[in-house]
Write a protein that holds these residues in place. Structure first.
Motif, PDB file in Angstrom:
ATOM      1  N   LEU A   7      53.378  18.685  -4.195  1.00  0.00           N
ATOM      2  CA  LEU A   7      54.549  17.855  -3.931  1.00  0.00           C
ATOM      3  C   LEU A   7      55.374  17.758  -5.211  1.00  0.00           C
ATOM      4  O   LEU A   7      54.824  17.574  -6.298  1.00  0.00           O
ATOM      5  CB  LEU A   7      54.123  16.463  -3.470  1.00  0.00           C
ATOM      6  N   GLN A   8      56.665  17.861  -5.077  1.00  0.00           N
ATOM      7  CA  GLN A   8      57.579  17.799  -6.217  1.00  0.00           C
ATOM      8  C   GLN A   8      58.395  16.512  -6.126  1.00  0.00           C
ATOM      9  O   GLN A   8      58.889  16.168  -5.052  1.00  0.00           O
ATOM     10  CB  GLN A   8      58.547  18.992  -6.186  1.00  0.00           C
ATOM     11  N   VAL A   9      58.520  15.817  -7.239  1.00  0.00           N
ATOM     12  CA  VAL A   9      59.379  14.639  -7.321  1.00  0.00           C
ATOM     13  C   VAL A   9      60.448  14.968  -8.355  1.00  0.00           C
ATOM     14  O   VAL A   9      60.130  15.233  -9.525  1.00  0.00           O
ATOM     15  CB  VAL A   9      58.581  13.379  -7.737  1.00  0.00           C
ATOM     16  N   LEU A  20      52.792  16.722  -8.016  1.00  0.00           N
ATOM     17  CA  LEU A  20      51.552  16.206  -7.450  1.00  0.00           C
ATOM     18  C   LEU A  20      50.825  17.387  -6.838  1.00  0.00           C
ATOM     19  O   LEU A  20      51.386  18.089  -5.990  1.00  0.00           O
ATOM     20  CB  LEU A  20      51.824  15.168  -6.361  1.00  0.00           C
ATOM     21  N   ARG A  21      49.580  17.611  -7.281  1.00  0.00           N
ATOM     22  CA  ARG A  21      48.809  18.726  -6.747  1.00  0.00           C
ATOM     23  C   ARG A  21      47.343  18.337  -6.710  1.00  0.00           C
ATOM     24  O   ARG A  21      46.915  17.412  -7.415  1.00  0.00           O
ATOM     25  CB  ARG A  21      49.024  19.980  -7.579  1.00  0.00           C
ATOM     26  N   PRO A  22      46.555  19.022  -5.897  1.00  0.00           N
ATOM     27  CA  PRO A  22      45.122  18.711  -5.860  1.00  0.00           C
ATOM     28  C   PRO A  22      44.494  18.862  -7.247  1.00  0.00           C
ATOM     29  O   PRO A  22      44.922  19.691  -8.052  1.00  0.00           O
ATOM     30  CB  PRO A  22      44.564  19.752  -4.883  1.00  0.00           C
ATOM     31  N   TRP A  23      43.482  18.044  -7.501  1.00  0.00           N
ATOM     32  CA  TRP A  23      42.768  18.076  -8.780  1.00  0.00           C
ATOM     33  C   TRP A  23      42.058  19.405  -8.954  1.00  0.00           C
ATOM     34  O   TRP A  23      41.555  19.978  -7.989  1.00  0.00           O
ATOM     35  CB  TRP A  23      41.757  16.931  -8.830  1.00  0.00           C
ATOM     36  N   ARG A  24      42.021  19.875 -10.212  1.00  0.00           N
ATOM     37  CA  ARG A  24      41.348  21.128 -10.580  1.00  0.00           C
ATOM     38  C   ARG A  24      40.360  20.857 -11.711  1.00  0.00           C
ATOM     39  O   ARG A  24      40.521  19.900 -12.463  1.00  0.00           O
ATOM     40  CB  ARG A  24      42.367  22.152 -11.086  1.00  0.00           C
ATOM     41  N   SER A 120      55.159   4.375  -8.504  1.00  0.00           N
ATOM     42  CA  SER A 120      56.003   4.188  -7.318  1.00  0.00           C
ATOM     43  C   SER A 120      56.636   5.500  -6.857  1.00  0.00           C
ATOM     44  O   SER A 120      56.724   5.759  -5.653  1.00  0.00           O
ATOM     45  CB  SER A 120      57.068   3.116  -7.568  1.00  0.00           C
ATOM     46  N   ARG A 121      57.040   6.347  -7.796  1.00  0.00           N
ATOM     47  CA  ARG A 121      57.636   7.635  -7.412  1.00  0.00           C
ATOM     48  C   ARG A 121      56.592   8.549  -6.776  1.00  0.00           C
ATOM     49  O   ARG A 121      56.849   9.216  -5.773  1.00  0.00           O
ATOM     50  CB  ARG A 121      58.272   8.299  -8.635  1.00  0.00           C
ATOM     51  N   TRP A 129      54.737  12.560   2.556  1.00  0.00           N
ATOM     52  CA  TRP A 129      53.880  13.684   2.939  1.00  0.00           C
ATOM     53  C   TRP A 129      52.864  13.254   3.996  1.00  0.00           C
ATOM     54  O   TRP A 129      52.645  13.961   4.978  1.00  0.00           O
ATOM     55  CB  TRP A 129      53.167  14.249   1.703  1.00  0.00           C
ATOM     56  N   ALA A 130      52.258  12.091   3.809  1.00  0.00           N
ATOM     57  CA  ALA A 130      51.236  11.611   4.750  1.00  0.00           C
ATOM     58  C   ALA A 130      51.812  11.452   6.150  1.00  0.00           C
ATOM     59  O   ALA A 130      51.215  11.933   7.132  1.00  0.00           O
ATOM     60  CB  ALA A 130      50.643  10.293   4.261  1.00  0.00           C
TER      61      ALA A 130
END
Length: 188
Positions: A7-9, A20-24, A120-121, A129-130
């Motif tokens: 996800l891009q903000v 925002l991306r899954p943890w690696r 908040s962002r 997304w949810a």
């Protein structure tokens, strides 16, 4: 979810862009570093003291993605003059079940990034997304819980249009004090 979700903000005049991306696994060192913050440790449900605990924590996030019921995102901020992004927080959508009308959201912000609207962002991006992803499966509302003595979380909830709903009783040990339940519906 077959493809990784990113996800891009967009940047604002006062805030850099967020990813925002899954943890690696490559996030473990940064996770351990930000987890040393006393304030974060006070509110976090799990504490990460070293690389082994960080590895287990990231693996748990990845297992949630695999099971399709918990979606944790590392929140990263681009650093001026750098090709790397800096870890500034975490947002999570949890307790997702097809046909269940509610799921829960959570978040934390690294000490060096507090007071800049990161939570908040990122929460707004997660919320959109949810609902986009799970509304067809019956998701109608998202719930945000925080202890009453965490006014910063209350401000994040309000900024993100999560309305106060109820005062919750304490539920030690994971929720040692009374709390607030904030709700945002898909139609908000």
């Amino acid at each position: 979810m077959s493809a990784p979700v990113v996800l891009q903000v967009a940047a604002s005049p006062v805030s850099p862009a967020l990813v925002l991306r899954p943890w690696r696994m490559e996030d473990v060192a940064a996770l351990v570093e930000v987890s040393q913050d006393r304030a974060l440790r006070q509110w976090a449900s799990s504490v990460v003291d070293d690389d082994a605990e960080g590895t287990r924590w990231v693996q748990a996030q990845q297992q949630g993605w695999g099971a399709g019921n918990r979606f944790g995102f590392a929140v990263l901020e681009a650093q001026p003059g750098s090709i790397r992004e800096q870890l500034v927080g975490n947002v999570v959508l949890k307790e997702v079940t097809s046909g269940k009308p509610a799921a829960e959201v959570g978040y934390w912000t690294a000490a060096h990034a507090r007071g800049r609207g990161v939570a908040s962002r990122a929460l707004e991006a997660l919320t959109s997304w949810a609902f986009d992803t799970f509304e067809a499966d019956g998701l109608e509302r998202l719930e945000l819980l925080h202890q009453v003595d965490n006014p910063a979380s209350c401000r994040v909830a309000q900024k993100s249009r999560y309305d106060f709903d109820t005062l919750l009783p304490a539920a030690p040990p994971s929720f040692p004090r009374e709390g607030h339940l904030h709700i945002r519906s898909a139609r908000a």
